[in-house]
Design a protein around this motif. Structure first.
Motif, short mmCIF file in Angstrom:
data_model
loop_
_atom_site.label_atom_id
_atom_site.label_comp_id
_atom_site.label_asym_id
_atom_site.label_seq_id
_atom_site.Cartn_x
_atom_site.Cartn_y
_atom_site.Cartn_z
N GLU A 68 0.83 -1.21 0.00
CA GLU A 68 0.00 0.00 0.00
C GLU A 68 0.86 1.27 0.00
OE1 GLU A 68 -3.78 1.85 2.48
OE2 GLU A 68 -3.22 -0.26 2.71
N ALA A 69 2.08 1.14 0.55
CA ALA A 69 2.98 2.30 0.59
C ALA A 69 3.74 2.49 -0.72
CB ALA A 69 3.97 2.14 1.74
N GLY A 70 3.52 1.60 -1.69
CA GLY A 70 4.18 1.76 -2.99
C GLY A 70 5.66 1.41 -2.96
N VAL A 71 6.03 0.47 -2.08
CA VAL A 71 7.45 0.15 -1.92
C VAL A 71 8.01 -0.63 -3.12
CG1 VAL A 71 9.08 -1.15 -0.50
CG2 VAL A 71 7.35 0.27 0.59
N GLY A 72 7.16 -1.48 -3.73
CA GLY A 72 7.64 -2.30 -4.85
C GLY A 72 8.26 -1.47 -5.97
N PRO A 73 7.54 -0.49 -6.53
CA PRO A 73 8.13 0.35 -7.59
C PRO A 73 9.38 1.10 -7.12
CG PRO A 73 5.74 0.59 -7.55
CD PRO A 73 6.10 -0.23 -6.35
N PHE A 74 9.41 1.49 -5.85
CA PHE A 74 10.59 2.17 -5.30
C PHE A 74 11.81 1.24 -5.37
CE2 PHE A 74 13.31 2.53 -1.53
CZ PHE A 74 13.81 3.82 -1.67
N ILE A 75 11.63 -0.03 -4.97
CA ILE A 75 12.74 -0.98 -4.99
C ILE A 75 13.24 -1.18 -6.42
CG2 ILE A 75 13.38 -3.39 -4.59
CD1 ILE A 75 11.40 -3.39 -2.24
N ALA A 76 12.30 -1.39 -7.35
CA ALA A 76 12.70 -1.62 -8.75
C ALA A 76 13.48 -0.42 -9.29
CB ALA A 76 11.45 -1.87 -9.60
N MET A 77 13.02 0.79 -8.97
CA MET A 77 13.71 2.00 -9.43
C MET A 77 15.10 2.12 -8.83
SD MET A 77 14.53 5.27 -8.20
CE MET A 77 13.34 5.60 -6.89
N MET A 78 15.20 1.86 -7.53
CA MET A 78 16.50 1.99 -6.85
C MET A 78 17.51 1.00 -7.39
SD MET A 78 16.59 4.46 -4.63
CE MET A 78 17.97 3.98 -3.58
N VAL A 79 17.11 -0.26 -7.55
CA VAL A 79 18.05 -1.27 -8.04
C VAL A 79 18.51 -0.91 -9.46
CG1 VAL A 79 18.33 -3.70 -8.68
CG2 VAL A 79 17.11 -3.10 -6.59
N LYS A 80 17.59 -0.47 -10.30
CA LYS A 80 17.93 -0.15 -11.69
C LYS A 80 18.81 1.10 -11.79
CE LYS A 80 15.87 1.10 -16.14
NZ LYS A 80 16.50 2.42 -16.24
N ASP A 81 18.51 2.13 -11.00
CA ASP A 81 19.19 3.42 -11.18
C ASP A 81 20.39 3.63 -10.28
OD1 ASP A 81 17.31 3.99 -13.05
OD2 ASP A 81 16.15 5.38 -11.83
N CYS A 82 20.47 2.92 -9.17
CA CYS A 82 21.50 3.24 -8.17
C CYS A 82 22.49 2.12 -7.87
CB CYS A 82 20.84 3.67 -6.87
SG CYS A 82 19.89 5.19 -7.01
N TYR A 83 22.09 0.87 -8.04
CA TYR A 83 22.98 -0.22 -7.64
C TYR A 83 23.93 -0.60 -8.77
CZ TYR A 83 20.75 -1.02 -3.15
OH TYR A 83 20.32 -0.86 -1.86
N PRO A 84 25.16 -1.02 -8.43
CA PRO A 84 26.13 -1.43 -9.46
C PRO A 84 25.69 -2.72 -10.16
CG PRO A 84 26.99 -1.89 -7.27
CD PRO A 84 25.73 -1.12 -7.07
#
Length: 219
Positions: A68-84
């Protein structure tokens, strides 16, 4: 403060609760050139899988959960844009392995099994992550002892100083998704205002406030 700054602040406050991989991402301010990934990193089903895993880690109780907090899209975005790239590969392989375990164990996709079955699979992944981290930690300690011994020999009077080597740990799927679930949830509006005690305009700063039994942590 925007959400990017809020996520960084919460990450540093959580400190040792986060994996070395996630701490490294925030120490580099999510600006590493190796993190640029063109196109979609995840399939539509993998994005749904990320959301469901996050909702197992923080389910709905007396307060709304991670989905409900919208965490799933946040995780996908972070892994794609920030993680090596090595962390991205470990993360996508973790998703593939989880889906395979679900089909091998329950003959169904992770998206189709019950909450109890999802919890059972994730507990196995969590335990495997803890075991792998312990083996890695022991190996690093042994390696550190060897380096100190060699360094003391090389840095004897008359020899040049040896540069300090940076410890490298392997990215772990469960550690990354756990880290980002916590960061995403507690920096979301729902997490900050429903799961934590929140006062929009506190009026003054109190540096030390006693908590009452059962009281929520302040946002």
């Amino acid at each position: 403060m925007d959400r990017r700054e809020a996520v960084k602040s919460v990450a540093f406050l959580m400190g040792a609760a986060l994996s070395a991989t996630t701490i490294g991402v925030f120490l580099e301010s999510c600006n590493s050139p190796s993190t640029t990934t063109a196109g979609n990193l995840f399939s539509a089903d993998q994005e749904k899988l990320i959301t469901e895993v996050a909702d197992i880690i923080i389910p709905t109780t007396s307060t709304p959960g991670a989905k409900e907090a919208g965490v799933g899209p946040f995780i996908a975005m972070m892994v794609k844009d920030c993680y090596p790239s090595d962390a991205q590969k470990a993360f996508t392989k973790g998703l593939e392995d989880l889906e395979k375990q679900s089909k091998d164990t329950f003959k169904k996709s992770f998206l189709e099994i019950s909450v109890a079955q999802r919890q059972e699979l994730l507990n196995k992944v969590r335990e495997a992550t803890i075991a792998a981290s312990k083996v890695e930690k022991d190996a690093l300690e042994k390696q550190k002892e060897n380096v100190i011994q060699k360094k003391s020999e090389k840095e004897a009077p008359g020899n040049a100083m040896t540069p300090k080597e940076k410890e490298k740990t392997a990215p772990q799927f469960f550690a990354i998704i756990r880290d980002l679930t916590l960061l995403g949830y507690f920096t979301s509006e729902i997490g900050a205002t429903k799961a934590l005690a929140y006062v929009e305009i506190p009026g003054r700063y109190d540096g030390c406030v006693d908590l009452k039994p059962g009281q929520k942590v302040w946002a």
